[in-house]
Design an enzyme around this catalytic site. Sequence first.
Site, PDB file in Angstrom:
ATOM      1  N   ASP A  96       0.856  -1.183   0.000  1.00  0.00           N
ATOM      2  CA  ASP A  96       0.000   0.000   0.000  1.00  0.00           C
ATOM      3  C   ASP A  96       0.893   1.235   0.000  1.00  0.00           C
ATOM      4  O   ASP A  96       1.595   1.504   0.980  1.00  0.00           O
ATOM      5  CB  ASP A  96      -0.873  -0.033   1.263  1.00  0.00           C
ATOM      6  CG  ASP A  96      -2.136   0.798   1.137  1.00  0.00           C
ATOM      7  OD1 ASP A  96      -2.117   1.777   0.367  1.00  0.00           O
ATOM      8  OD2 ASP A  96      -3.122   0.485   1.825  1.00  0.00           O
ATOM      9  N   GLU A 248      -6.875   3.454  -5.454  1.00  0.00           N
ATOM     10  CA  GLU A 248      -8.017   3.905  -4.664  1.00  0.00           C
ATOM     11  C   GLU A 248      -8.463   5.248  -5.224  1.00  0.00           C
ATOM     12  O   GLU A 248      -7.689   6.206  -5.227  1.00  0.00           O
ATOM     13  CB  GLU A 248      -7.638   4.052  -3.192  1.00  0.00           C
ATOM     14  CG  GLU A 248      -8.810   4.506  -2.340  1.00  0.00           C
ATOM     15  CD  GLU A 248      -8.416   4.960  -0.948  1.00  0.00           C
ATOM     16  OE1 GLU A 248      -9.249   4.831  -0.034  1.00  0.00           O
ATOM     17  OE2 GLU A 248      -7.286   5.464  -0.770  1.00  0.00           O
ATOM     18  N   HIS A 322     -10.120  -1.475   5.474  1.00  0.00           N
ATOM     19  CA  HIS A 322      -9.761  -0.877   6.762  1.00  0.00           C
ATOM     20  C   HIS A 322     -10.447   0.469   7.005  1.00  0.00           C
ATOM     21  O   HIS A 322     -10.367   0.992   8.116  1.00  0.00           O
ATOM     22  CB  HIS A 322      -8.240  -0.692   6.831  1.00  0.00           C
ATOM     23  CG  HIS A 322      -7.724   0.236   5.775  1.00  0.00           C
ATOM     24  ND1 HIS A 322      -7.545  -0.154   4.461  1.00  0.00           N
ATOM     25  CD2 HIS A 322      -7.382   1.541   5.814  1.00  0.00           C
ATOM     26  CE1 HIS A 322      -7.094   0.861   3.758  1.00  0.00           C
ATOM     27  NE2 HIS A 322      -6.998   1.904   4.542  1.00  0.00           N
TER      28      HIS A 322
END
Length: 551
Positions: A96, A248, A322
């Site tokens: 990430d 994202e 998350h």
Amino acid sequence: MKDFRECTVYEIYPKSFLDTNGDGLGELRGVTRKLDYLKELGVDYLWLTPFFVSPQNDNGYDVADYRRIDPRYGTMEDFEELSREAARRGIGLMLDMVFNHTSTDHEWFRKALAGDPKYKAYYIFKKGKPDGTPPTNWESKFGGSAWEYLPQFDEYYLHLFDKTQADLNWDNPEVRQEVADVVRFWMDKGVRGFRFDVINLISKGAFEDDDRGDGRRFYTDGPRIHEYLQELNQRTFGRDPGIITVGEMSSTTMENCFRYAGADGRELSMVFSFHHLKVDFMGNEKWVLVPTDFAKLKEILFSWQSGMAAHDAWNAVFWCNHDQPRVVSRFGDEGTYWKQSAKMLADVIHCLRGTPYIYQGEEIGMTNAGFTDLSQYRDVESLNHFQILRDKGMSEESAYNILKVHSRDNSRTPMQWTDGENAGFTAGTPWISVNPNCRHINAESQVGDPDSIFSHYRALIRLRKEYAVISRGDFAPLDQADPAVLAYRRRWKGDTLYCINNFYPKPCRWTCPEPLDGCTLLLANYPDARPGQTLELRPYESLVLLRREES
């Protein structure tokens, strides 16, 4: 080389996955220890949220050094062992990467504060308005102004998130080179995938007041975003077709996603879009309590499925991560129909066109945190917005009830491995409270149970690899106006797949608008399910049907 269309990605929040040294924090060795569990589930990639050096003001999304492991997560040797052991089991690692901003503790920002013009140009500094107020009225995603004043410069710096997360200036070619160097560093370590955090915010547009909103229209899907992603692709992961990437996309448009995740591979493999997870918001405002708009959920899911397919672009498909509440608490049932609703929600996602993502604990039906006191919360966004709601005059009870539904901490409680002390997560004191329902929701009780939620997820992962209609088929909604049923059809080279789901706890009767003769039952969440043209669907009942043309 794996085909990402046939793959399933499993997201790990290392801090909450498994603690092996008793300090209450999960770490990389904990992930390594559970690789056999993940191999049994059948996943292909592990997306690890940031474990880089960080002050942890935003749980690691405030990176202070992109090339070093934060000691609380272990060492580079621990990472290299994890990478080797995962590869030995046929599992790739996806990192990430947070490139919209850095921590204000990052060396680059510290040098900027010291007045170094090279590094000051790495960030976005602006003079305030003539009256001394911030350059624009943009709001931070975490509440308050998106600008922080520095008296030594008589300037403000931009932070779209927390004030300790300063936005990088991607218009500076030196910044883009730094980013490419970081990606290549981890490629050299054997990383096989990258998830890029809020990547569509990196190209800012005009720095103007927003008279219609919070400023996002000036920095979302900005003017040079596609240029920057194509450049990063060409310099790094685009040179290795075995690496998968996902972006994202915050408040994005489908039209931009056609380009971000196009089949030409010039930018990214796939995209996360979140529109379907705002159906219990009021517009873009999540800090409210409103009923889920089921019709809107179907409209958004179906339009993205059809639109991306029509433009040969690829989605990541998911309910949880998350940053989201647990889906079984959000759209399912924590009580009588917990197991049925968790399986139904899995079917909806895993039979869609796109690469499915599982968030740790989703495969065993973990629920929202169930916190009973504000002191149990750790998330900066939640704590900030609790105070904002109170400052607006909302009662403490009402503000607290909103946190119980929407807080990101709902997904960050420790993974529930066993029914023992601290759910088997740690021998110490966990950094955030363990959900007490671990007594009946835990991995140990499900792995060997053929009727468990875990076994259902494992079956879905297997079916994706076994039937190309799931990984490659087209998409068409069925009976979009029905008030209780979410159903769709997939087709590929003579195979037709139907996914039929009662989204509610009440029985309903549903007749498929297409003939279901010749279909066989691939998967269901009730053991005695029977296919038919007209179905008497029980609470949260789900059926996955397949018809194959005779060759």
